[in-house]
Design an enzyme around this catalytic site. Sequence first.
Site, PDB file in Angstrom:
ATOM      1  N   SER A 142      24.784   4.711  23.197  1.00 22.00           N
ATOM      2  CA  SER A 142      24.503   5.987  22.543  1.00 22.00           C
ATOM      3  C   SER A 142      25.835   6.576  22.116  1.00 22.00           C
ATOM      4  O   SER A 142      26.902   6.173  22.621  1.00 22.00           O
ATOM      5  CB  SER A 142      23.806   6.925  23.528  1.00 22.00           C
ATOM      6  N   TYR A 155      23.094  10.559  32.280  1.00 24.99           N
ATOM      7  CA  TYR A 155      22.777   9.758  31.098  1.00 24.99           C
ATOM      8  C   TYR A 155      24.067   9.317  30.406  1.00 24.99           C
ATOM      9  O   TYR A 155      24.229   8.145  30.056  1.00 24.99           O
ATOM     10  CB  TYR A 155      21.898  10.574  30.151  1.00 24.99           C
TER      11      TYR A 155
END
Length: 256
Positions: A142, A155
């Site tokens: 990401s 995350y």
Amino acid sequence: MNVKGKTALITGASRGIGKAIALEFARQGIKHLLLVARDRQKLADVAQEIEAKGVKVTTLSVDLSQSSAINIAIAQAWRTHRPIHLLVNCAGVAHQAPFLETKLPKVEEEITTNLLGMMTITRLLAKRMARQKEGTIVNVSSLMGKVAAPTMSTYSATKFAIVGFTQALRSELASHNIQVVTLLPTLTDTDMARGLKLFRWVMPMTPEKVAQALVSGLYNNSGEILVGWQSYLATWCQRIFPQLFQRLMKLSAPSM
């Protein structure tokens, strides 16, 4: 790499980016897709949509937090459907909260699914790819694997770890003719993202754009694929103006 005529295994394929990648591979003429996710019904729906395009599909309902289940599923899949040329690790979960308010079970779920499950399935398939002297592994990280985000600490940690893991693996597996790629999309309009409070000034992109960027990056043999102009701008700003960028991240973070 051209995916036409290949066999690929995609985790997290029942929705979001994983589903979009599966559909894009089908449009590009892939021969066989092995789709992995927990939700059996959603997998069946995706499989039906892809089979209508003339592509062979096999679904594997597997919980990536269960290492024994992964071992059994991959052994059976390889025995029945080899060679598998391409692995796309797309499965992931995200929970949002200030770290001091984070609940341990949610931290464990993110680490287990995003990182340990990905490493487990990669190890199993990479060993087999090494024996066949051919393969490509795509690990979906990401933008948060380059730029840490407030309220998304665990995350971000898993996505940073994926970047480092992929870089190390790229060097280790090169002698086995295995390409290892990191895909780094910016915020993407998926079911998972819709459950989060968005950062100010960030414009989500579509899963289809991410999938198209992956196909293009594979064709060009890119080792790292940043997706979206926001990703390039954010990584450049953090590198050149780290203190200013940190203040901007603080201002853009949602109130929790």
